[in-house]
Write a protein that holds these residues in place. Structure first.
Motif, mmCIF file in Angstrom:
data_model
loop_
_atom_site.group_PDB
_atom_site.id
_atom_site.type_symbol
_atom_site.label_atom_id
_atom_site.label_comp_id
_atom_site.label_asym_id
_atom_site.label_seq_id
_atom_site.Cartn_x
_atom_site.Cartn_y
_atom_site.Cartn_z
ATOM 1 N N UNK A 1 0.857 -1.184 0.000
ATOM 2 C CA UNK A 1 0.000 0.000 0.000
ATOM 3 C C UNK A 1 0.896 1.237 0.000
ATOM 4 N N UNK A 2 0.839 2.020 -1.061
ATOM 5 C CA UNK A 2 1.778 3.123 -1.249
ATOM 6 C C UNK A 2 1.530 4.287 -0.290
ATOM 7 N N UNK A 3 0.284 4.631 -0.080
ATOM 8 C CA UNK A 3 -0.046 5.778 0.765
ATOM 9 C C UNK A 3 -0.485 5.319 2.159
ATOM 10 N N UNK A 4 0.366 4.519 2.782
ATOM 11 C CA UNK A 4 0.042 3.932 4.084
ATOM 12 C C UNK A 4 0.390 4.894 5.209
ATOM 13 N N UNK A 5 -0.147 4.631 6.401
ATOM 14 C CA UNK A 5 0.172 5.447 7.576
ATOM 15 C C UNK A 5 0.086 4.590 8.821
ATOM 16 N N UNK B 1 4.935 6.481 -4.049
ATOM 17 C CA UNK B 1 6.199 6.591 -4.769
ATOM 18 C C UNK B 1 7.380 7.020 -3.932
ATOM 19 N N UNK B 2 7.180 7.312 -2.647
ATOM 20 C CA UNK B 2 8.269 7.772 -1.788
ATOM 21 C C UNK B 2 8.769 6.638 -0.895
ATOM 22 N N UNK B 3 10.080 6.637 -0.638
ATOM 23 C CA UNK B 3 10.689 5.584 0.166
ATOM 24 C C UNK B 3 10.770 5.938 1.649
ATOM 25 N N UNK B 4 10.575 7.205 1.979
ATOM 26 C CA UNK B 4 10.735 7.651 3.364
ATOM 27 C C UNK B 4 9.417 8.241 3.881
ATOM 28 N N UNK B 5 9.207 8.185 5.193
ATOM 29 C CA UNK B 5 7.946 8.666 5.753
ATOM 30 C C UNK B 5 7.941 10.160 6.039
ATOM 31 N N UNK B 6 6.765 10.664 6.301
ATOM 32 C CA UNK B 6 6.559 11.988 6.869
ATOM 33 C C UNK B 6 6.061 11.783 8.297
ATOM 34 N N UNK B 7 6.754 12.338 9.274
ATOM 35 C CA UNK B 7 6.331 12.264 10.671
ATOM 36 C C UNK B 7 5.540 13.528 10.986
ATOM 37 N N UNK C 1 11.666 12.313 3.404
ATOM 38 C CA UNK C 1 11.969 12.272 1.972
ATOM 39 C C UNK C 1 12.789 13.486 1.569
ATOM 40 N N UNK C 2 12.384 14.659 2.026
ATOM 41 C CA UNK C 2 13.127 15.880 1.708
ATOM 42 C C UNK C 2 14.504 15.865 2.362
#
Length: 275
Positions: A94-98, A116-122, A140-141
Motif C-alpha cells: 500500500x503506497x499511501x500507508x500510515x 512513490x516515496x521511500x521515506x515517511x513523513x512524521x 523524503x526531503x
C-alpha cells in the motif's frame, strides 16, 4: 509463480549463452597489518586496509567501485527478471500507508507515506485527527541527494514546543542529534555528533540526555547531558559504563516521572532517576 519461474529459467539460459567471456573480478591487494586484541593476542590481516570508516581512502573506494562494476556486469542478464520481481513486490504494498495515531500530551502523532516515496513523513495533529496536520519531519526531503539516510529516535519536549531527533546519513549507526522549534519550523544551531540515537528530554524543556557511542567500537559508553544554547563540547557526563558487555539505552517511565538508564546484559538490569 509459473511465469516467474519461466522468466528465471530464460534469464539463466541467456546468461549461460553469453558467458563465453565472463568479466574478470577485481583482485584486492594485500598489505600486511598486525591486529592486536585487548587480551594480548595478535594476528596478521592482509585486508585490514579495506576498513575505512571515514570513506577517505582512495584505494579502498576505487576497489569498491571495481567490485560494484563487476557485480553489475555479471548480473546484467538478470536485470529484466530483477525489474519484474521488484514491480511484483511493490505492487503488493500500500503506497499511501500510515501508522496508527498515538496520543501524547494533547497531540496525535503518526507517520505516513506518500505514493512513490521511500521515506515517511512524521506528523501530528492537536486535539483530534480532524485538526490541521503539523509536519515534524519530512524524511523524503531530508534524504534527498543522499545514498543512505535514517532517522533514529525523535522526541518532543514536555511542553510540546521543541523536537529533538537523531539522523545517520552514512549507515554506521553513528547518529547526529539536531533540534527544531516547532512553532517557527526553524532548526536550531545545536548539533551533537557520535550518538547511539537514544535521547530523552528533561522536564525543563532545555535539557536533553543522550547516549554517546565509542567512535571505534560503536559500543554505548556514556549518558551525557546537553543544554540548548551551549556547545556540545561542554556536555557533562551523567553516567559512564565501564563494562563493555553492557549496552545502554535511555527513556521515560510510563507515568512520565522518571528518566531511565537501561543497562541490559544477561541479567537485564536497569536504573532510574527523577526527570
Amino acid at each position: 509463480m509459473k511465469s516467474t519461474l519461466c522468466l528465471l529459467l530464460a534469464s539463466l539460459m541467456t546468461t549461460t549463452a553469453t558467458a563465453a567471456t565472463p568479466p574478470v573480478p577485481p583482485d584486492a591487494a594485500k598489505h600486511p597489518h598486525v591486529v592486536k586484541a585487548p587480551f594480548g593476542a595478535t594476528r596478521n590481516d592482509d585486508y585490514y586496509w579495506l576498513r575505512d570508516d571515514k570513506r577517505e581512502n582512495k584505494d579502498m573506494l576505487a576497489y569498491l567501485q571495481a567490485e560494484n562494476a563487476y557485480a553489475d556486469q555479471l548480473l546484467a542478464p538478470l536485470k529484466p527478471l530483477e525489474d519484474t520481481l521488484y514491480k511484483e513486490i511493490v505492487g503488493r504494498i500500500k503506497q499511501d500507508d500510515s501508522s496508527v495515531p498515538a496520543r501524547e500530551r494533547g497531540y496525535w502523532y503518526y507517520s505516513r507515506f506518500e505514493t512513490g516515496q521511500d521515506y515517511p513523513i512524521h506528523a501530528r495533529r492537536k486535539g483530534s485527527m480532524e485538526a490541521a496536520e503539523e509536519v515534524l519531519l519530512d524524511v523524503t526531503a531530508m534524504a534527498a541527494g543522499k545514498g543512505y539516510f535514517s532517522v533514529g529516535s525523535m522526541e518532543v519536549s514536555q511542553d510540546n514546543q521543541l523536537l529533538a531527533w537523531a539522523d545517520d546519513d552514512v549507515g554506521r549507526r553513528q547518529y547526529t542529534i539536531r533540534f527544531k522549534d516547532l512553532a517557527t519550523g526553524k532548526v536550531l544551531p545545536d548539533v551533537i555528533t557520535g550518538s547511539s540515537g537514544d535521547l530523552v528530554w528533561a522536564d525543563d524543556n532545555r535539557t536533553v540526555l543522550y547516549v554517546e557511542n565509542d567512535p571505534e567500537t560503536l559500543l554505548t559508553v556514556r549518558v551525557k547531558k546537553h543544554v540548548l544554547g551551549t556547545p556540545a563540547s561542554a556536555d557533562s557526563v551523567v553516567y559512564e559504563e565501564k563494562d563493555d558487555s553492557f549496552y545502554m539505552g535511555i527513556g521515560r517511565t510510563r507515568d512520565d516521572r522518571f528518566i531511565t538508564i537501561g543497562r541490559p546484559d544477561h541479567l537485564h538490569r536497569a536504573g532510574a532517576a527523577p526527570a
